[in-house]
Design a protein around this motif. Structure first.
Motif, PDB file in Angstrom:
ATOM      1  N   CYS A 209      40.222  67.009  19.099  1.00 40.96           N
ATOM      2  CA  CYS A 209      39.959  67.099  20.538  1.00 40.96           C
ATOM      3  C   CYS A 209      41.119  66.574  21.385  1.00 40.96           C
ATOM      4  N   GLU A 210      42.160  66.061  20.739  1.00 37.90           N
ATOM      5  CA  GLU A 210      43.341  65.583  21.451  1.00 37.90           C
ATOM      6  C   GLU A 210      43.095  64.345  22.314  1.00 37.90           C
ATOM      7  N   ASN A 211      41.958  63.704  22.123  1.00 39.30           N
ATOM      8  CA  ASN A 211      41.738  62.447  22.828  1.00 39.30           C
ATOM      9  C   ASN A 211      42.427  61.326  22.079  1.00 39.30           C
ATOM     10  N   ARG A 212      42.773  60.296  22.784  1.00 34.65           N
ATOM     11  CA  ARG A 212      43.402  59.153  22.149  1.00 34.65           C
ATOM     12  C   ARG A 212      42.488  58.544  21.087  1.00 34.65           C
ATOM     13  N   VAL A 213      43.054  58.126  19.975  1.00 37.28           N
ATOM     14  CA  VAL A 213      42.229  57.456  18.980  1.00 37.28           C
ATOM     15  C   VAL A 213      42.524  55.958  19.017  1.00 37.28           C
ATOM     16  N   THR A 214      41.507  55.161  18.738  1.00 38.53           N
ATOM     17  CA  THR A 214      41.734  53.721  18.621  1.00 38.53           C
ATOM     18  C   THR A 214      41.325  53.313  17.217  1.00 38.53           C
ATOM     19  N   GLU A 215      42.216  52.630  16.551  1.00 38.95           N
ATOM     20  CA  GLU A 215      42.041  52.199  15.160  1.00 38.95           C
ATOM     21  C   GLU A 215      41.605  53.341  14.248  1.00 38.95           C
ATOM     22  N   GLU A 219      36.299  58.806  19.480  1.00 42.68           N
ATOM     23  CA  GLU A 219      34.960  58.552  20.008  1.00 42.68           C
ATOM     24  C   GLU A 219      33.986  59.660  19.617  1.00 42.68           C
ATOM     25  N   GLU A 220      34.516  60.883  19.557  1.00 37.92           N
ATOM     26  CA  GLU A 220      33.642  62.021  19.317  1.00 37.92           C
ATOM     27  C   GLU A 220      33.586  62.406  17.840  1.00 37.92           C
ATOM     28  N   HIS A 221      34.729  62.301  17.152  1.00 36.91           N
ATOM     29  CA  HIS A 221      34.799  62.832  15.796  1.00 36.91           C
ATOM     30  C   HIS A 221      34.894  61.772  14.695  1.00 36.91           C
ATOM     31  N   GLY A 222      34.726  60.506  15.071  1.00 39.51           N
ATOM     32  CA  GLY A 222      34.750  59.453  14.070  1.00 39.51           C
ATOM     33  C   GLY A 222      36.116  59.271  13.437  1.00 39.51           C
ATOM     34  N   GLU A 223      36.137  59.023  12.139  1.00 40.89           N
ATOM     35  CA  GLU A 223      37.399  58.776  11.467  1.00 40.89           C
ATOM     36  C   GLU A 223      38.189  60.070  11.309  1.00 40.89           C
ATOM     37  N   VAL A 224      39.387  60.074  11.808  1.00 42.20           N
ATOM     38  CA  VAL A 224      40.231  61.273  11.718  1.00 42.20           C
ATOM     39  C   VAL A 224      41.641  60.842  11.318  1.00 42.20           C
ATOM     40  N   LYS A 225      42.432  61.824  10.924  1.00 46.71           N
ATOM     41  CA  LYS A 225      43.830  61.527  10.647  1.00 46.71           C
ATOM     42  C   LYS A 225      44.576  61.654  11.981  1.00 46.71           C
ATOM     43  N   PRO A 226      44.980  60.528  12.559  1.00 49.23           N
ATOM     44  CA  PRO A 226      45.548  60.588  13.904  1.00 49.23           C
ATOM     45  C   PRO A 226      46.821  61.433  13.947  1.00 49.23           C
ATOM     46  N   LYS A 227      46.962  62.157  15.023  1.00 51.02           N
ATOM     47  CA  LYS A 227      48.137  63.013  15.197  1.00 51.02           C
ATOM     48  C   LYS A 227      49.083  62.318  16.171  1.00 51.02           C
ATOM     49  N   PRO A 228      50.368  62.184  15.786  1.00 55.93           N
ATOM     50  CA  PRO A 228      51.294  61.520  16.699  1.00 55.93           C
ATOM     51  C   PRO A 228      51.674  62.427  17.876  1.00 55.93           C
TER      52      PRO A 228
END
Ligand SMILES: [Zn+2]
Length: 330
Positions: A209-215, A219-228
């Protein structure tokens, strides 16, 4: 939809200061006016209409760009497609996805919109082109993580071509001197990058969803592989003044002269920023023409420019263009 008589009556009562019995009487009168040719429901619809209530459509009316904020659940608007970026493909959980960004504009401003997966077809198949006016029904907005908001279409969202004539506010993007910028101005400036700040050029978003991830969590998709995603800031100077400018994503890639993938690779996934800083140092002094929005950075209490379009100026090309222009005039 408000079909049954009871529903229509209560809708009318809710939206006017008429009593229920009064409304029912009005409906009966209307029925007899039509000598029984219409149903009580039909009569109720006519009454509602006469009272200025639209029962068939519950949609809020069109919003103007200047009134669209992030976090809105229902956004209807009409805008002209100013720009369509290259569609991008991505992969998540082994599934391929697509996204395309657009810039829409109306009389009051510009907004970024993103279309996802199936929605990208409209662009690929050519129905959606630059310069066309489109109507967005049931869109919603998200914080774009860049101090603005982004428009999206939800599941019930619709995008239609419109034959409305829209006067776009592109005239409001003036070429300006940096010292003349004021908060809220959409402006084009031209200058040289005289400094880059050493803050971390990467932040991380959810690949879905391209939203910022924290740790590592969305918020929407739970644990994801963060994209830089890249963010670069620095100071641009036009010889009359200077301003702090922030570049995100594609804009940051252009300033850096390198795509995000490569930047991530040469920094060993963001762990060693030295190669990137060296690259930026080499980019110092380069001239850019950029469009952006001037806003007050509340933390630093000073004006800064958030770039939304940027173009490197090739001095040789510019000189040739000026010469050609002179020739044509003579
Ligand atoms: Zn997500």
């Amino acid at each position: 939809m408000y079909g049954s008589l009871g529903e229509i009556v209560s809708r009318i009562v809710e939206n006017t200061d008429l009593e229920k019995t009064k409304v029912e009487n009005m409906i009966k009168e209307k029925e007899s006016e039509f000598s029984g040719l219409i149903s009580p429901e039909g009569a109720a619809h006519i009454i509602a209409k006469e009272l200025g209530l639209n029962l068939l459509q519950r949609m809020p009316k069109d919003l103007k760009v200047e009134n669209i904020l992030s976090g809105m659940n229902t956004v209807n608007m009409t805008g002209k497609v100013l720009r369509i970026f290259e569609p991008r493909e991505f992969e998540k959980n082994g599934k391929k996805g697509k996204v395309v960004n657009l810039i829409l504009a109306d009389e009051t401003g510009q907004i970024r919109m993103s279309l996802w997966n199936e929605q990208v077809k409209a662009v690929e198949e050519g129905q959606l082109e630059q310069g066309k006016v489109i109507e967005i029904i049931n869109g919603y907005t998200k914080d774009d993580g860049m101090g603005g908001c982004e428009l999206r279409l939800g599941r019930s969202g619709q995008l239609k071509l419109s034959d409305k004539d829209i006067k776009v506010q592109s005239g409001a993007v003036h070429s300006m001197k940096i010292r003349d910028l004021s908060p809220g101005a959409n402006a084009e400036v031209r200058g040289a990058m005289v400094q880059f700040f050493e803050s971390n050029p990467f932040y991380y978003v959810c690949p879905k969803c391209e939203n910022r991830v924290t740790e590592g969590k969305c918020e929407e998709h739970g644990e994801v592989k963060p994209k830089p995603v890249l963010v670069i800031s620095g100071i641009i100077d036009d010889g009359y003044g200077n301003i702090r400018v922030v570049f995100f994503r594609e804009q940051a890639e252009k300033v850096l002269g390198m795509d995000t993938k490569k930047a991530y690779k040469i920094t060993e996934e963001g762990k060693d920023l030295k190669p990137l800083r060296e690259n930026l140092e080499e980019r110092l002094g380069l001239e850019f023409r950029l469009r952006g929005r001037a806003k007050v950075n509340k933390f630093f209490e000073r004006l800064e420019l958030v770039a939304n379009q940027i173009e490197e100026i090739d001095p040789e090309k510019e000189a040739k263009a000026i010469l050609n222009n002179l020739k044509e005039k003579n």
